[in-house]
Design an enzyme around this catalytic site. Structure first.
Site, PDB file in Angstrom:
ATOM      1  N   GLY A 208       0.838  -1.206   0.000  1.00 44.01           N
ATOM      2  CA  GLY A 208       0.000   0.000   0.000  1.00 44.01           C
ATOM      3  C   GLY A 208       0.864   1.244   0.000  1.00 44.01           C
ATOM      4  O   GLY A 208       2.050   1.195  -0.322  1.00 44.01           O
ATOM      5  N   ASN A 209       0.281   2.375   0.329  1.00 42.41           N
ATOM      6  CA  ASN A 209       1.055   3.613   0.449  1.00 42.41           C
ATOM      7  C   ASN A 209       0.394   4.505   1.498  1.00 42.41           C
ATOM      8  O   ASN A 209      -0.624   4.140   2.085  1.00 42.41           O
ATOM      9  CB  ASN A 209       1.198   4.309  -0.905  1.00 42.41           C
ATOM     10  CG  ASN A 209      -0.149   4.675  -1.496  1.00 42.41           C
ATOM     11  OD1 ASN A 209      -0.853   5.524  -0.957  1.00 42.41           O
ATOM     12  ND2 ASN A 209      -0.523   4.007  -2.590  1.00 42.41           N
ATOM     13  N   HIS A 210       0.978   5.687   1.699  1.00 42.26           N
ATOM     14  CA  HIS A 210       0.566   6.527   2.834  1.00 42.26           C
ATOM     15  C   HIS A 210      -0.618   7.443   2.544  1.00 42.26           C
ATOM     16  O   HIS A 210      -0.956   8.281   3.374  1.00 42.26           O
ATOM     17  CB  HIS A 210       1.746   7.398   3.287  1.00 42.26           C
ATOM     18  CG  HIS A 210       2.921   6.613   3.757  1.00 42.26           C
ATOM     19  ND1 HIS A 210       2.894   5.852   4.901  1.00 42.26           N
ATOM     20  CD2 HIS A 210       4.156   6.442   3.220  1.00 42.26           C
ATOM     21  CE1 HIS A 210       4.058   5.258   5.063  1.00 42.26           C
ATOM     22  NE2 HIS A 210       4.834   5.600   4.049  1.00 42.26           N
ATOM     23  N   SER A 211      -1.243   7.327   1.399  1.00 41.93           N
ATOM     24  CA  SER A 211      -2.319   8.284   1.084  1.00 41.93           C
ATOM     25  C   SER A 211      -3.491   8.125   2.056  1.00 41.93           C
ATOM     26  O   SER A 211      -3.966   7.021   2.317  1.00 41.93           O
ATOM     27  CB  SER A 211      -2.809   8.051  -0.354  1.00 41.93           C
ATOM     28  OG  SER A 211      -3.944   8.846  -0.590  1.00 41.93           O
ATOM     29  N   ALA A 276      -3.355   7.728  -5.092  1.00 42.48           N
ATOM     30  CA  ALA A 276      -2.003   7.171  -5.170  1.00 42.48           C
ATOM     31  C   ALA A 276      -2.178   5.685  -5.498  1.00 42.48           C
ATOM     32  O   ALA A 276      -2.460   4.872  -4.612  1.00 42.48           O
ATOM     33  CB  ALA A 276      -1.288   7.368  -3.849  1.00 42.48           C
TER      34      ALA A 276
END
Ligand code: PMT
Length: 403
Positions: A208-211, A276
């Site tokens: 995943g990512n930090h969005s 993102a």
């Protein structure tokens, strides 16, 4: 534009209250209906008789009308208004609004109001610059309330600086523009993507990512507040938005986001892709939790579809496409390259090297770059404010294509 609009004015106890009768005259002349609520302290600066005469409506101040024994319904007033403006707004009432304190009639109406809220602070220089005041202004703005910022000049104390309430003529123009803008995207349907995507590795783990989704939600909110019907494709996040013009399509993976965006785009007038999206996803997803047994572990990844690029390939001349670029180096060059390769009308470049920009913050710092390469450098601002700038830029794109 103001004909028949219902405007609720809240006046608190500051010397700038003497300017409000002029604002009421301007609003009434333009055809607006005006109702006024004042705090007990405000009565020291401007008389209810003046306000009632100019607004053509009794001025509300307390929960009860002692003469008639009638109870004033804060809920009714809150529901009546198309816009509530609190001006002048003292540091004291602003702090209470920020905290949700309701110890007078004006504050209970504020808490009951479902309409958009504007506020015009007025106070002395040092009070205006105090971190507590700045925090409270930020809090109200993050709630989506619109700030009519205090200006610089001579203050009632004799000091000179920031803290003067804006002039009534300027506040009147701001209100007029607000109602013009409220409708400008009416009839337009706009696709917005927001949040991260999660790519499962096994039932426990994902890439995943930090969005957080804050940027995209701010864009959806700004567009809906200006009359657009918004199709919001939202990756996994705890945040959400409630607005009758926003339809939410929750997705988890890049593939789901791709399928949903592709299904929606053909009936949209524009798309703004702030999500993102994972560029790679595991080739296979294990049905069971993968057990650790080796020192190292590698996973085969395959490319996800580039949603923005695919939309760029299918877009018609009438459709507008705005992408984002999140960069850590060579920001401008990479963003310009993305405009070309993805056939965009505009790109919003944000860079993680800028403090307060990018993931999770309530603020962002961006450059807007159009397809001719023209760059608008914006300062650090709240994501809500940036969302309004992006809405302005989209509006310009629609206007330009009419010519
Ligand atoms: O959600 P927040 O916490 O508020 O953070 C906001 C944000 C940092 C996520 C946002 O401002 C932002 O920069 N979004 C784009 C992030 C990104 O993935 O940038 P990119 O440069 O990798 O992608 C370029 C563009 O292609 C983006 O519009 C992206 O949505 C799109 N894309 C990317 C990959 C892919 N497979 N499909 C796409 O459509």
């Amino acid at each position: 534009m103001l004909q028949g609009k219902k405007i609720l004015l809240g006046i608190t106890g500051g010397i700038a209250a003497y300017k409000i009768p002029l604002l009421i005259r301007l609003l009434k002349k333009a055809g607006a209906e005006v109702k006024v609520i004042i705090t007990p302290a405000a009565k020291e600066f401007v008389t209810p008789l003046t306000l009632a005469t100019l607004s053509g409506s009794p001025v509300e101040s307390g929960f009860f009308d002692n003469e008639t024994g009638v109870w004033n319904s804060h809920v009714e007033l809150g529901l009546w208004a198309d816009l509530m403006l609190v001006a002048p707004l003292t540091a004291n009432t602003m702090a209470k609004m920020a905290c949700g304190i309701a110890d007078n009639f004006l504050l209970t109406v504020y808490l009951s109001a479902r309409c958009p809220v504007m506020f015009a602070p007025a106070m002395d220089l040092d009070m205006y610059q105090h971190p507590a005041t700045k925090d409270n202004i930020n809090k109200l703005q993050q709630r989506g309330h619109r700030l009519i910022a205090a200006t610089k000049g001579e203050l009632a104390s004799g000091l000179c600086g920031e803290g003067r309430m804006e002039e009534p003529e300027v506040m009147f123009e701001t209100i007029k523009r607000f109602f013009e803008m409220q409708q400008r995207f009416s009839g337009k349907k706009i696709l917005v993507s927001a949040g991260p995507t999660f790519e499962a590795i096994d039932p426990v783990r994902f890439i995943g990512n930090h969005s957080s989704g804050k940027m995209g939600l701010a864009i959806a909110r700004a567009l809906a507040q200006q009359g657009a019907e918004v199709e919001l494709v939202l990756g996994p996040t705890e945040l959400t938005i409630k607005h009758n013009l926003v339809s939410i399509y929750p997705v988890t993976t890049a593939n789901e986001m791709y399928n949903t965006c592709m299904a929606l785009f053909s009936v949209c007038d524009a798309a703004i892709m702030s999500a993102a999206v994972a560029d790679y996803t595991p080739k296979t997803v294990s049905g069971q939790k993968i057990k650790k047994n080796e020192d190292a572990w590698s996973i085969d990844l395959i490319r996800t579809p580039d949603i923005l690029k695919t939309l760029g390939q299918s877009k018609t001349d009438q459709q507008k496409l705005i992408g984002f670029a999140l960069e850590t180096e060579n920001g401008v060059n990479n963003a310009i390259e993305k405009i070309k390769s993805k056939n965009l009308d505009l790109i919003v470049l944000n860079q993680l090297s800028d403090p307060g920009a990018g993931f999770r913050h309530d603020t962002n710092k961006a450059n807007l770059i159009d397809k001719s390469g023209q760059i608008t450098v914006l300062p650090l601002k709240s994501k809500d404010e940036l969302a309004n700038d992006i809405a302005d830029a989209l509006w310009q794109l629609f206007e330009t294509s009419k010519q």
